[in-house]
Write a protein that holds these residues in place. Sequence first.
Motif, PDB file in Angstrom:
ATOM      1  N   VAL A   5       1.582  -3.091 -21.752  1.00 63.59           N
ATOM      2  CA  VAL A   5       0.691  -3.765 -21.419  1.00 63.59           C
ATOM      3  C   VAL A   5       1.231  -3.944 -19.723  1.00 63.59           C
ATOM      4  CG1 VAL A   5      -0.617  -5.804 -20.927  1.00 63.59           C
ATOM      5  CG2 VAL A   5       0.135  -5.183 -23.299  1.00 63.59           C
ATOM      6  N   GLU A   6       0.171  -3.112 -18.716  1.00 55.03           N
ATOM      7  CA  GLU A   6       0.740  -3.120 -17.486  1.00 55.03           C
ATOM      8  C   GLU A   6      -0.183  -4.370 -16.654  1.00 55.03           C
ATOM      9  OE1 GLU A   6      -0.258   1.280 -18.791  1.00 55.03           O
ATOM     10  OE2 GLU A   6      -1.076  -0.740 -18.902  1.00 55.03           O
ATOM     11  N   SER A   7       0.559  -4.744 -15.477  1.00 60.63           N
ATOM     12  CA  SER A   7      -0.217  -5.573 -14.814  1.00 60.63           C
ATOM     13  C   SER A   7       0.189  -5.448 -13.501  1.00 60.63           C
ATOM     14  CB  SER A   7       0.445  -7.156 -15.334  1.00 60.63           C
ATOM     15  OG  SER A   7       1.452  -7.336 -15.200  1.00 60.63           O
ATOM     16  N   GLY A   8      -0.463  -6.162 -12.365  1.00 62.17           N
ATOM     17  CA  GLY A   8      -0.073  -6.201 -11.004  1.00 62.17           C
ATOM     18  C   GLY A   8      -0.650  -5.383 -10.143  1.00 62.17           C
ATOM     19  N   GLY A   9      -1.756  -4.419 -10.672  1.00 66.28           N
ATOM     20  CA  GLY A   9      -2.445  -3.429  -9.744  1.00 66.28           C
ATOM     21  C   GLY A   9      -3.286  -4.582  -9.009  1.00 66.28           C
ATOM     22  N   GLY A  35       8.230   5.600 -18.295  1.00 65.93           N
ATOM     23  CA  GLY A  35       7.696   6.297 -17.387  1.00 65.93           C
ATOM     24  C   GLY A  35       6.511   5.652 -16.664  1.00 65.93           C
ATOM     25  N   TRP A  36       6.030   5.893 -15.658  1.00 64.49           N
ATOM     26  CA  TRP A  36       4.949   5.721 -14.754  1.00 64.49           C
ATOM     27  C   TRP A  36       4.073   6.965 -14.530  1.00 64.49           C
ATOM     28  CZ3 TRP A  36       2.973   0.675 -14.456  1.00 64.49           C
ATOM     29  CH2 TRP A  36       4.067  -0.349 -14.637  1.00 64.49           C
ATOM     30  N   PHE A  37       3.108   6.963 -14.743  1.00 67.52           N
ATOM     31  CA  PHE A  37       2.032   8.065 -14.573  1.00 67.52           C
ATOM     32  C   PHE A  37       0.827   7.385 -13.667  1.00 67.52           C
ATOM     33  CE2 PHE A  37       3.835  11.588 -16.770  1.00 67.52           C
ATOM     34  CZ  PHE A  37       4.790  10.986 -17.735  1.00 67.52           C
ATOM     35  N   ARG A  38       0.030   8.364 -13.059  1.00 62.34           N
ATOM     36  CA  ARG A  38      -1.255   7.713 -12.379  1.00 62.34           C
ATOM     37  C   ARG A  38      -2.223   8.830 -12.684  1.00 62.34           C
ATOM     38  NH1 ARG A  38       0.772   7.773  -6.097  1.00 62.34           N
ATOM     39  NH2 ARG A  38       0.661  10.049  -5.843  1.00 62.34           N
ATOM     40  N   GLN A  39      -3.500   8.442 -12.520  1.00 62.83           N
ATOM     41  CA  GLN A  39      -4.456   9.347 -12.780  1.00 62.83           C
ATOM     42  C   GLN A  39      -5.771   8.898 -12.045  1.00 62.83           C
ATOM     43  OE1 GLN A  39      -5.846   9.766 -16.988  1.00 62.83           O
ATOM     44  NE2 GLN A  39      -6.664  11.821 -16.657  1.00 62.83           N
ATOM     45  N   SER A  88      -3.754   6.055   0.783  1.00 60.40           N
ATOM     46  CA  SER A  88      -4.993   5.932   0.274  1.00 60.40           C
ATOM     47  C   SER A  88      -4.844   7.031  -0.912  1.00 60.40           C
ATOM     48  CB  SER A  88      -6.043   6.276   1.182  1.00 60.40           C
ATOM     49  OG  SER A  88      -5.801   7.648   1.608  1.00 60.40           O
ATOM     50  N   ASP A  89      -3.830   7.798  -0.624  1.00 62.68           N
ATOM     51  CA  ASP A  89      -3.753   8.993  -2.102  1.00 62.68           C
ATOM     52  C   ASP A  89      -3.079   8.456  -3.219  1.00 62.68           C
ATOM     53  OD1 ASP A  89      -3.214  12.066   0.170  1.00 62.68           O
ATOM     54  OD2 ASP A  89      -5.124  10.973  -0.417  1.00 62.68           O
ATOM     55  N   ASP A  90      -2.532   7.299  -2.982  1.00 64.62           N
ATOM     56  CA  ASP A  90      -1.946   6.385  -4.107  1.00 64.62           C
ATOM     57  C   ASP A  90      -3.072   5.874  -5.013  1.00 64.62           C
ATOM     58  OD1 ASP A  90       0.467   5.628  -1.824  1.00 64.62           O
ATOM     59  OD2 ASP A  90       0.540   7.199  -3.380  1.00 64.62           O
ATOM     60  N   THR A  91      -4.212   5.571  -4.592  1.00 63.50           N
ATOM     61  CA  THR A  91      -5.226   4.964  -5.364  1.00 63.50           C
ATOM     62  C   THR A  91      -5.335   5.920  -6.826  1.00 63.50           C
ATOM     63  OG1 THR A  91      -6.713   4.265  -3.387  1.00 63.50           O
ATOM     64  CG2 THR A  91      -7.762   4.469  -5.561  1.00 63.50           C
ATOM     65  N   GLN A 117      -5.457  -0.795 -12.254  1.00 65.72           N
ATOM     66  CA  GLN A 117      -5.973  -0.104 -11.133  1.00 65.72           C
ATOM     67  C   GLN A 117      -5.158  -0.494  -9.845  1.00 65.72           C
ATOM     68  OE1 GLN A 117      -8.731   2.409 -10.813  1.00 65.72           O
ATOM     69  NE2 GLN A 117      -8.068   2.347  -8.821  1.00 65.72           N
ATOM     70  N   VAL A 118      -4.903   0.671  -9.169  1.00 69.07           N
ATOM     71  CA  VAL A 118      -4.478   0.262  -7.599  1.00 69.07           C
ATOM     72  C   VAL A 118      -5.307   1.043  -6.759  1.00 69.07           C
ATOM     73  CG1 VAL A 118      -2.461   0.845  -6.161  1.00 69.07           C
ATOM     74  CG2 VAL A 118      -2.031   0.123  -8.711  1.00 69.07           C
ATOM     75  N   THR A 119      -5.682   0.193  -5.964  1.00 69.81           N
ATOM     76  CA  THR A 119      -6.886   0.643  -4.740  1.00 69.81           C
ATOM     77  C   THR A 119      -6.229   0.458  -3.704  1.00 69.81           C
ATOM     78  OG1 THR A 119      -8.625   0.302  -6.209  1.00 69.81           O
ATOM     79  CG2 THR A 119      -9.098   0.639  -3.935  1.00 69.81           C
ATOM     80  N   VAL A 120      -5.944   1.408  -2.539  1.00 74.50           N
ATOM     81  CA  VAL A 120      -5.572   1.421  -1.254  1.00 74.50           C
ATOM     82  C   VAL A 120      -6.311   1.542  -0.377  1.00 74.50           C
ATOM     83  CG1 VAL A 120      -3.452   2.230   0.253  1.00 74.50           C
ATOM     84  CG2 VAL A 120      -3.234   2.128  -2.338  1.00 74.50           C
TER      85      VAL A 120
END
Length: 122
Positions: A5-9, A35-39, A88-91, A117-120
Amino acid sequence: QVQLVESGGGLVQAGGSLRLSCAASGRTYNRYVMGWFRQVPGKQREFVAHITWSGGSIDYGDSVKGRFTISRDNAKNTLYLQMNSLKSDDTAVYYCAAGGRVTTRTDDYNYWGQGTQVTVSS
């Protein structure tokens, strides 16, 4: 079996920082590579970082090297991703995963969280 379970975004300005956490349950958590991945929509899931059970082997994707730090606390069954100098590319939606191999391939990870979700903003 491992549940993640992820949190902190959240929303952060460019140049800011966030720390993601991934709480794991399951007796064999300590044995897994984490691992961490993003999409982002319309793109393949991208490798961000991974760490072995001992923390002795760590690797990062080229786009985050020098800015992100992965760590784990096996006593707390928790994985972390410290993200600094965000762009912003990390969003993206960030996922944690557990697998049996040291690899950057999504197919080699057996267990996945639901994502955060992470939004920059620029």
